[in-house]
Design a protein around this motif. Sequence first.
Motif, PDB file in Angstrom:
ATOM      1  N   LEU A 104     -38.124 -41.019 -15.911  1.00  0.00           N
ATOM      2  CA  LEU A 104     -38.489 -39.719 -16.480  1.00  0.00           C
ATOM      3  C   LEU A 104     -37.524 -39.297 -17.578  1.00  0.00           C
ATOM      4  CD1 LEU A 104     -39.509 -37.936 -13.172  1.00  0.00           C
ATOM      5  CD2 LEU A 104     -41.031 -38.532 -15.054  1.00  0.00           C
ATOM      6  N   ASN A 105     -36.277 -39.749 -17.490  1.00  0.00           N
ATOM      7  CA  ASN A 105     -35.304 -39.435 -18.531  1.00  0.00           C
ATOM      8  C   ASN A 105     -35.689 -40.036 -19.876  1.00  0.00           C
ATOM      9  OD1 ASN A 105     -32.953 -37.767 -18.267  1.00  0.00           O
ATOM     10  ND2 ASN A 105     -32.345 -39.014 -16.543  1.00  0.00           N
ATOM     11  N   THR A 106     -36.534 -41.091 -19.859  1.00  0.00           N
ATOM     12  CA  THR A 106     -36.915 -41.708 -21.120  1.00  0.00           C
ATOM     13  C   THR A 106     -37.799 -40.788 -21.960  1.00  0.00           C
ATOM     14  OG1 THR A 106     -38.920 -42.769 -20.222  1.00  0.00           O
ATOM     15  CG2 THR A 106     -36.852 -43.987 -20.041  1.00  0.00           C
ATOM     16  N   SER A 107     -38.336 -39.738 -21.346  1.00  0.00           N
ATOM     17  CA  SER A 107     -39.131 -38.781 -22.123  1.00  0.00           C
ATOM     18  C   SER A 107     -38.246 -37.811 -22.894  1.00  0.00           C
ATOM     19  CB  SER A 107     -40.065 -37.997 -21.191  1.00  0.00           C
ATOM     20  OG  SER A 107     -39.328 -37.171 -20.301  1.00  0.00           O
ATOM     21  N   MET A 108     -36.933 -37.830 -22.634  1.00  0.00           N
ATOM     22  CA  MET A 108     -36.055 -36.847 -23.261  1.00  0.00           C
ATOM     23  C   MET A 108     -35.941 -37.013 -24.777  1.00  0.00           C
ATOM     24  SD  MET A 108     -32.232 -35.653 -22.165  1.00  0.00           S
ATOM     25  CE  MET A 108     -32.717 -35.278 -20.481  1.00  0.00           C
ATOM     26  N   PRO A 109     -35.760 -38.239 -25.312  1.00  0.00           N
ATOM     27  CA  PRO A 109     -35.685 -38.346 -26.776  1.00  0.00           C
ATOM     28  C   PRO A 109     -36.913 -37.770 -27.474  1.00  0.00           C
ATOM     29  CG  PRO A 109     -34.938 -40.379 -25.754  1.00  0.00           C
ATOM     30  CD  PRO A 109     -35.513 -39.538 -24.658  1.00  0.00           C
ATOM     31  N   MET A 110     -38.113 -38.087 -26.951  1.00  0.00           N
ATOM     32  CA  MET A 110     -39.326 -37.559 -27.559  1.00  0.00           C
ATOM     33  C   MET A 110     -39.401 -36.035 -27.402  1.00  0.00           C
ATOM     34  SD  MET A 110     -41.969 -38.450 -29.316  1.00  0.00           S
ATOM     35  CE  MET A 110     -42.321 -40.187 -29.006  1.00  0.00           C
ATOM     36  N   THR A 111     -38.947 -35.532 -26.246  1.00  0.00           N
ATOM     37  CA  THR A 111     -38.960 -34.091 -26.022  1.00  0.00           C
ATOM     38  C   THR A 111     -38.012 -33.383 -26.982  1.00  0.00           C
ATOM     39  OG1 THR A 111     -39.402 -34.495 -23.673  1.00  0.00           O
ATOM     40  CG2 THR A 111     -38.721 -32.281 -24.285  1.00  0.00           C
ATOM     41  N   ILE A 112     -36.844 -33.972 -27.216  1.00  0.00           N
ATOM     42  CA  ILE A 112     -35.885 -33.387 -28.154  1.00  0.00           C
ATOM     43  C   ILE A 112     -36.466 -33.371 -29.563  1.00  0.00           C
ATOM     44  CG2 ILE A 112     -33.663 -33.767 -29.298  1.00  0.00           C
ATOM     45  CD1 ILE A 112     -32.541 -34.716 -26.645  1.00  0.00           C
ATOM     46  N   VAL A 113     -37.134 -34.461 -29.951  1.00  0.00           N
ATOM     47  CA  VAL A 113     -37.764 -34.517 -31.270  1.00  0.00           C
ATOM     48  C   VAL A 113     -38.822 -33.422 -31.405  1.00  0.00           C
ATOM     49  CG1 VAL A 113     -39.316 -35.876 -32.719  1.00  0.00           C
ATOM     50  CG2 VAL A 113     -37.296 -36.947 -31.730  1.00  0.00           C
ATOM     51  N   LEU A 114     -39.641 -33.238 -30.368  1.00  0.00           N
ATOM     52  CA  LEU A 114     -40.688 -32.216 -30.415  1.00  0.00           C
ATOM     53  C   LEU A 114     -40.103 -30.812 -30.479  1.00  0.00           C
ATOM     54  CD1 LEU A 114     -43.250 -33.685 -27.835  1.00  0.00           C
ATOM     55  CD2 LEU A 114     -43.472 -33.596 -30.327  1.00  0.00           C
ATOM     56  N   VAL A 115     -39.053 -30.559 -29.680  1.00  0.00           N
ATOM     57  CA  VAL A 115     -38.414 -29.246 -29.707  1.00  0.00           C
ATOM     58  C   VAL A 115     -37.768 -28.996 -31.076  1.00  0.00           C
ATOM     59  CG1 VAL A 115     -36.582 -27.826 -28.703  1.00  0.00           C
ATOM     60  CG2 VAL A 115     -38.055 -29.180 -27.211  1.00  0.00           C
ATOM     61  N   SER A 116     -37.142 -30.027 -31.642  1.00  0.00           N
ATOM     62  CA  SER A 116     -36.538 -29.900 -32.977  1.00  0.00           C
ATOM     63  C   SER A 116     -37.608 -29.600 -34.022  1.00  0.00           C
ATOM     64  CB  SER A 116     -35.798 -31.189 -33.348  1.00  0.00           C
ATOM     65  OG  SER A 116     -34.704 -31.415 -32.510  1.00  0.00           O
ATOM     66  N   TRP A 117     -38.760 -30.242 -33.878  1.00  0.00           N
ATOM     67  CA  TRP A 117     -39.859 -30.038 -34.821  1.00  0.00           C
ATOM     68  C   TRP A 117     -40.371 -28.595 -34.742  1.00  0.00           C
ATOM     69  CZ3 TRP A 117     -44.696 -33.780 -35.070  1.00  0.00           C
ATOM     70  CH2 TRP A 117     -45.398 -33.524 -36.244  1.00  0.00           C
ATOM     71  N   GLU A 152     -33.100 -35.040  -4.310  1.00  0.00           N
ATOM     72  CA  GLU A 152     -33.360 -34.841  -2.891  1.00  0.00           C
ATOM     73  C   GLU A 152     -34.698 -35.453  -2.477  1.00  0.00           C
ATOM     74  OE1 GLU A 152     -31.363 -30.903  -1.087  1.00  0.00           O
ATOM     75  OE2 GLU A 152     -32.893 -30.478  -2.616  1.00  0.00           O
ATOM     76  N   THR A 153     -35.652 -35.488  -3.397  1.00  0.00           N
ATOM     77  CA  THR A 153     -37.011 -35.889  -3.012  1.00  0.00           C
ATOM     78  C   THR A 153     -37.605 -37.007  -3.862  1.00  0.00           C
ATOM     79  OG1 THR A 153     -37.889 -34.085  -4.380  1.00  0.00           O
ATOM     80  CG2 THR A 153     -37.590 -33.644  -2.023  1.00  0.00           C
ATOM     81  N   THR A 154     -36.852 -37.531  -4.814  1.00  0.00           N
ATOM     82  CA  THR A 154     -37.359 -38.654  -5.587  1.00  0.00           C
ATOM     83  C   THR A 154     -36.289 -39.723  -5.684  1.00  0.00           C
ATOM     84  OG1 THR A 154     -38.582 -39.270  -7.584  1.00  0.00           O
ATOM     85  CG2 THR A 154     -36.644 -37.889  -7.897  1.00  0.00           C
ATOM     86  N   THR A 155     -36.646 -40.852  -6.273  1.00  0.00           N
ATOM     87  CA  THR A 155     -35.732 -41.990  -6.331  1.00  0.00           C
ATOM     88  C   THR A 155     -34.944 -41.994  -7.638  1.00  0.00           C
ATOM     89  OG1 THR A 155     -37.379 -43.424  -7.377  1.00  0.00           O
ATOM     90  CG2 THR A 155     -37.364 -43.324  -4.961  1.00  0.00           C
ATOM     91  N   ALA A 156     -33.835 -42.745  -7.626  1.00  0.00           N
ATOM     92  CA  ALA A 156     -33.041 -42.880  -8.842  1.00  0.00           C
ATOM     93  C   ALA A 156     -33.845 -43.589  -9.929  1.00  0.00           C
ATOM     94  CB  ALA A 156     -31.758 -43.652  -8.545  1.00  0.00           C
ATOM     95  N   ILE A 157     -34.744 -44.508  -9.536  1.00  0.00           N
ATOM     96  CA  ILE A 157     -35.587 -45.207 -10.509  1.00  0.00           C
ATOM     97  C   ILE A 157     -36.503 -44.214 -11.217  1.00  0.00           C
ATOM     98  CG2 ILE A 157     -37.486 -46.847 -10.757  1.00  0.00           C
ATOM     99  CD1 ILE A 157     -36.222 -48.560  -8.634  1.00  0.00           C
ATOM    100  N   ASN A 158     -37.134 -43.327 -10.441  1.00  0.00           N
ATOM    101  CA  ASN A 158     -38.017 -42.336 -11.052  1.00  0.00           C
ATOM    102  C   ASN A 158     -37.253 -41.409 -11.994  1.00  0.00           C
ATOM    103  OD1 ASN A 158     -39.831 -43.477  -9.205  1.00  0.00           O
ATOM    104  ND2 ASN A 158     -40.891 -41.542  -8.925  1.00  0.00           N
ATOM    105  N   VAL A 159     -36.055 -41.001 -11.581  1.00  0.00           N
ATOM    106  CA  VAL A 159     -35.236 -40.135 -12.429  1.00  0.00           C
ATOM    107  C   VAL A 159     -34.911 -40.841 -13.743  1.00  0.00           C
ATOM    108  CG1 VAL A 159     -32.919 -39.153 -12.666  1.00  0.00           C
ATOM    109  CG2 VAL A 159     -34.249 -38.720 -10.597  1.00  0.00           C
ATOM    110  N   THR A 160     -34.559 -42.121 -13.658  1.00  0.00           N
ATOM    111  CA  THR A 160     -34.249 -42.895 -14.858  1.00  0.00           C
ATOM    112  C   THR A 160     -35.465 -42.999 -15.767  1.00  0.00           C
ATOM    113  OG1 THR A 160     -32.600 -44.204 -13.671  1.00  0.00           O
ATOM    114  CG2 THR A 160     -33.457 -45.137 -15.700  1.00  0.00           C
TER     115      THR A 160
END
Length: 317
Positions: A114-127, A104-112
């Motif tokens: 920010l999604n690139t932080s997900m693999p690293m976030t998953i690794v950190l949560v797994s750790w 609603e308030t950001t662009t599809a580019i920004n969403v894309t």
Amino acid sequence: MSNTQTSTTATKSAPWWASPYLMLVMPPLFWAGNAVVGRVAVADISPLALSVVRWSLAILILLPFTASAVLTQWPVVRAKWKSIAVLGILSAGLYNLFLYMALETTTAINVTLLNTSMPMTIVLVSWIWLRERPSGGGIAGILLSMLGVAVVVGRGDPSVLMGLEVHAGDGLMLLAVLVWSLYSVGLRAHPPGLTPGAMLTVQMMAGLCFLAPLYAVEAATVGSPVPVTWGMALVFLYVATGPSIGAFYFWNRGVAEAGASTAGLYINLLPVFTAILAVIFLGESLYWFHGAGLVLIFSGILLGTLGARRRRRGAGS
């Protein structure tokens, strides 16, 4: 025949399309369409309303095929209802709600991006959660894939990335990333012990039970109509099938077999699929940076996947 021989025989006889790595290519494709469609839809319908309609339709579509399995496996559901409810609320409930709210308030580019932080976030949560220490190859694969995403999103020009505006929805998208990471690792940490179809159905039901009361409050207080048009009907049909049934089925299977950290690498295919969909449906053009980004992303996925395979072989020896 030994267990090792049996496992090897089963692996060799498995069809090529059942590979968890091939399955993990499908969710980013469906989610790319979800981001494009969702960006258009939230101009006419609230995120809560869209989420409730989406999961209601998905459950209605699934039930004729999965009701028997759910009833047969109901003792398992009853025994593990708490973990199943949490997984359903995180995935079908919160993740997609935060995603639609962000759009609603950001662009599809920004969403894309920010999604690139997900693999690293998953690794950190797994750790932190599972004590799964990331390998050097896994970290290198994540960074290489993130570089590929940056090339695609920035159109090959670093100044484009530097000029991206920060919106309120960006914080919501980061929250969505954390929620999905918790769901992915939780799926691995507390496997529900259900067949994929039964798990998908009860997971959606849990998410809908969480969202429906929130939508009822929204509708009673500020009003939240659901537009009834042919265009919106097509939106509902897509989000209820591809991003809901298809993406969740393949993601759940892929995480169960390949692991959450490896699965997270595939999320970086999102901008590539978004670009392809834009070419097909919006008449946009492909450029050199799309190809360069794709090569970097797949190289990162390959690097991370090979590292995960070596780690599993070492653990099994």
